[in-house]
Write a protein that holds these residues in place. Sequence first.
Motif, PDB file in Angstrom:
ATOM      1  N   LEU A  16       0.667  -1.283   0.078  1.00 44.24           N
ATOM      2  CA  LEU A  16      -0.046   0.043   0.073  1.00 44.24           C
ATOM      3  C   LEU A  16       0.973   1.312  -0.114  1.00 44.24           C
ATOM      4  CD1 LEU A  16      -2.825   1.247   0.014  1.00 44.24           C
ATOM      5  CD2 LEU A  16      -2.688   1.316   2.571  1.00 44.24           C
ATOM      6  N   PHE A  17       1.816   1.275   0.912  1.00 43.32           N
ATOM      7  CA  PHE A  17       2.730   2.610   0.848  1.00 43.32           C
ATOM      8  C   PHE A  17       3.628   2.686  -0.293  1.00 43.32           C
ATOM      9  CE2 PHE A  17       1.345   1.958   5.596  1.00 43.32           C
ATOM     10  CZ  PHE A  17       0.425   3.180   5.555  1.00 43.32           C
ATOM     11  N   ASP A  18       3.974   1.496  -0.705  1.00 49.39           N
ATOM     12  CA  ASP A  18       4.715   1.405  -2.272  1.00 49.39           C
ATOM     13  C   ASP A  18       4.026   2.222  -3.225  1.00 49.39           C
ATOM     14  OD1 ASP A  18       7.038   0.322  -0.906  1.00 49.39           O
ATOM     15  OD2 ASP A  18       6.582  -1.395  -1.753  1.00 49.39           O
ATOM     16  N   LEU A  19       2.744   1.884  -3.178  1.00 51.94           N
ATOM     17  CA  LEU A  19       1.720   2.340  -4.340  1.00 51.94           C
ATOM     18  C   LEU A  19       1.517   3.954  -4.104  1.00 51.94           C
ATOM     19  CD1 LEU A  19      -0.829  -0.601  -4.692  1.00 51.94           C
ATOM     20  CD2 LEU A  19       0.870   0.067  -6.425  1.00 51.94           C
ATOM     21  N   ASP A  20       1.290   4.269  -2.779  1.00 53.91           N
ATOM     22  CA  ASP A  20       0.819   5.583  -2.541  1.00 53.91           C
ATOM     23  C   ASP A  20       1.418   6.023  -1.106  1.00 53.91           C
ATOM     24  OD1 ASP A  20      -0.385   7.862  -2.262  1.00 53.91           O
ATOM     25  OD2 ASP A  20      -2.325   7.302  -2.808  1.00 53.91           O
ATOM     26  N   VAL A  94      -5.613   0.658  -2.257  1.00 46.30           N
ATOM     27  CA  VAL A  94      -6.027  -0.463  -1.438  1.00 46.30           C
ATOM     28  C   VAL A  94      -6.292  -1.877  -2.048  1.00 46.30           C
ATOM     29  CG1 VAL A  94      -7.296  -1.184   0.838  1.00 46.30           C
ATOM     30  CG2 VAL A  94      -6.570   0.988   0.514  1.00 46.30           C
ATOM     31  N   GLY A  95      -7.223  -1.814  -3.095  1.00 53.36           N
ATOM     32  CA  GLY A  95      -7.718  -2.873  -3.949  1.00 53.36           C
ATOM     33  C   GLY A  95      -6.645  -3.593  -4.640  1.00 53.36           C
ATOM     34  N   ASP A  96      -5.684  -2.798  -5.114  1.00 51.54           N
ATOM     35  CA  ASP A  96      -4.535  -3.633  -5.946  1.00 51.54           C
ATOM     36  C   ASP A  96      -3.691  -4.114  -4.715  1.00 51.54           C
ATOM     37  OD1 ASP A  96      -5.445  -2.137  -7.935  1.00 51.54           O
ATOM     38  OD2 ASP A  96      -3.804  -0.518  -8.185  1.00 51.54           O
ATOM     39  N   SER A  97      -3.202  -3.542  -3.420  1.00 51.05           N
ATOM     40  CA  SER A  97      -2.476  -4.314  -2.717  1.00 51.05           C
ATOM     41  C   SER A  97      -3.245  -5.539  -2.179  1.00 51.05           C
ATOM     42  CB  SER A  97      -2.453  -3.366  -1.229  1.00 51.05           C
ATOM     43  OG  SER A  97      -2.176  -2.079  -1.671  1.00 51.05           O
ATOM     44  N   LEU A  98      -4.634  -5.457  -1.992  1.00 52.16           N
ATOM     45  CA  LEU A  98      -5.503  -6.731  -1.715  1.00 52.16           C
ATOM     46  C   LEU A  98      -5.267  -7.720  -2.609  1.00 52.16           C
ATOM     47  CD1 LEU A  98      -7.223  -7.742   0.387  1.00 52.16           C
ATOM     48  CD2 LEU A  98      -9.342  -6.697  -1.114  1.00 52.16           C
ATOM     49  N   LEU A  99      -5.273  -7.523  -4.044  1.00 51.19           N
ATOM     50  CA  LEU A  99      -5.040  -8.400  -5.303  1.00 51.19           C
ATOM     51  C   LEU A  99      -3.812  -8.907  -5.197  1.00 51.19           C
ATOM     52  CD1 LEU A  99      -6.577  -7.031  -8.425  1.00 51.19           C
ATOM     53  CD2 LEU A  99      -7.048  -9.204  -7.315  1.00 51.19           C
ATOM     54  N   VAL A 126     -16.475  -0.254  -2.612  1.00 51.13           N
ATOM     55  CA  VAL A 126     -15.944   0.955  -2.935  1.00 51.13           C
ATOM     56  C   VAL A 126     -17.017   1.880  -3.453  1.00 51.13           C
ATOM     57  CG1 VAL A 126     -14.335   2.275  -4.220  1.00 51.13           C
ATOM     58  CG2 VAL A 126     -13.425   0.651  -3.040  1.00 51.13           C
ATOM     59  N   LYS A 127     -17.775   1.418  -4.421  1.00 54.96           N
ATOM     60  CA  LYS A 127     -18.988   2.004  -5.062  1.00 54.96           C
ATOM     61  C   LYS A 127     -19.838   2.378  -3.743  1.00 54.96           C
ATOM     62  CE  LYS A 127     -21.705   1.744  -8.847  1.00 54.96           C
ATOM     63  NZ  LYS A 127     -22.598   0.693  -9.505  1.00 54.96           N
ATOM     64  N   ALA A 128     -20.001   1.427  -3.068  1.00 52.94           N
ATOM     65  CA  ALA A 128     -21.105   1.695  -1.724  1.00 52.94           C
ATOM     66  C   ALA A 128     -20.534   2.765  -0.842  1.00 52.94           C
ATOM     67  CB  ALA A 128     -21.305   0.213  -1.187  1.00 52.94           C
ATOM     68  N   MET A 129     -19.218   2.885  -0.729  1.00 57.99           N
ATOM     69  CA  MET A 129     -18.677   3.578   0.295  1.00 57.99           C
ATOM     70  C   MET A 129     -18.445   4.731  -0.337  1.00 57.99           C
ATOM     71  SD  MET A 129     -15.316   1.230   1.811  1.00 57.99           S
ATOM     72  CE  MET A 129     -14.615   2.592   3.024  1.00 57.99           C
ATOM     73  N   SER A 130     -18.369   5.034  -1.735  1.00 58.49           N
ATOM     74  CA  SER A 130     -18.340   6.410  -2.284  1.00 58.49           C
ATOM     75  C   SER A 130     -19.589   7.108  -2.463  1.00 58.49           C
ATOM     76  CB  SER A 130     -17.958   6.378  -3.577  1.00 58.49           C
ATOM     77  OG  SER A 130     -18.516   5.672  -4.498  1.00 58.49           O
ATOM     78  N   CYS A 131     -20.654   6.340  -2.183  1.00 63.27           N
ATOM     79  CA  CYS A 131     -21.941   7.205  -1.917  1.00 63.27           C
ATOM     80  C   CYS A 131     -22.101   8.126  -0.849  1.00 63.27           C
ATOM     81  CB  CYS A 131     -23.034   6.025  -1.764  1.00 63.27           C
ATOM     82  SG  CYS A 131     -23.572   5.054  -3.236  1.00 63.27           S
ATOM     83  N   GLY A 132     -21.237   7.765   0.057  1.00 67.93           N
ATOM     84  CA  GLY A 132     -21.189   8.504   1.387  1.00 67.93           C
ATOM     85  C   GLY A 132     -20.510   9.866   0.997  1.00 67.93           C
ATOM     86  N   TRP A 133     -19.604  10.030   0.147  1.00 69.53           N
ATOM     87  CA  TRP A 133     -19.040  11.342  -0.346  1.00 69.53           C
ATOM     88  C   TRP A 133     -19.831  12.489  -0.435  1.00 69.53           C
ATOM     89  CZ3 TRP A 133     -15.528   7.675   0.582  1.00 69.53           C
ATOM     90  CH2 TRP A 133     -14.138   8.122   0.934  1.00 69.53           C
ATOM     91  N   LYS A 134     -19.668  13.509   0.183  1.00 68.16           N
ATOM     92  CA  LYS A 134     -20.362  14.844  -0.032  1.00 68.16           C
ATOM     93  C   LYS A 134     -19.385  15.650  -0.817  1.00 68.16           C
ATOM     94  CE  LYS A 134     -23.592  14.689   3.884  1.00 68.16           C
ATOM     95  NZ  LYS A 134     -23.056  14.142   4.966  1.00 68.16           N
ATOM     96  N   VAL A 135     -20.099  16.318  -1.858  1.00 72.10           N
ATOM     97  CA  VAL A 135     -19.423  17.038  -2.503  1.00 72.10           C
ATOM     98  C   VAL A 135     -19.493  18.773  -2.247  1.00 72.10           C
ATOM     99  CG1 VAL A 135     -19.059  16.090  -4.780  1.00 72.10           C
ATOM    100  CG2 VAL A 135     -21.299  17.228  -4.248  1.00 72.10           C
TER     101      VAL A 135
END
Length: 135
Positions: A16-20, A94-99, A126-135
């Motif tokens: 994860l920290f290598d990627l980001d 996180v998804g890439d690290s999981l894979l 992730v799609k369900a989590m992103s529904c919680g994002w407020k713009v």
Amino acid sequence: MALHHDGGCPSLYFRLFDLDPDLLPLFKYNCKTFSTPQECLSSPEFLEHIRKVMLVIDAAVTHLENLHCLEDYLSNLGRKHQAVGVKVESFEAVGDSLLYMLEKCHGPAFKMNVREAWIKLYSTVVKAMSCGWKV
Ligand code: HEM
């Protein structure tokens, strides 16, 4: 597929920290940031967060047939992450690290169709989590 609540292989978050590397300052406990990925990776709070991530993934696997049950929970979880400064795009790392972890742990048994199923599951979360994002 059995999931280990200790977070499985530690390589998940090394990756994860290598990627980001920019994700490191977001893991702040008692107003203190970690100065190195190693310091973060060995802290009890961070290890507890790995456990939290795995519990969410585990819940998604358990509710595969009716993921909508988790919608409210995941959207709230997304909102909490926005509040701590996480960007939706960061979930990709996180998804890439999981894979990466799954490939490392399962070796050749990790077939293309299983890989695709995991990608689908994770992107649904992730799609369900992103529904919680407020713009
Ligand atoms: C809580 C950061 C990704 C699940 C937290 C907290 C932080 C954080 C700072 C609050 C402190 C704590 O409980 O440890 C991040 C960062 C991420 C990330 C920087 C990378 C992009 C994820 C993902 C999941 C997840 C992908 C699950 C799929 C949770 C859960 C909590 C949490 C369940 C506890 C929420 C609560 O207390 O109600 N996260 N997180 N996190 N995170 Fe994450």
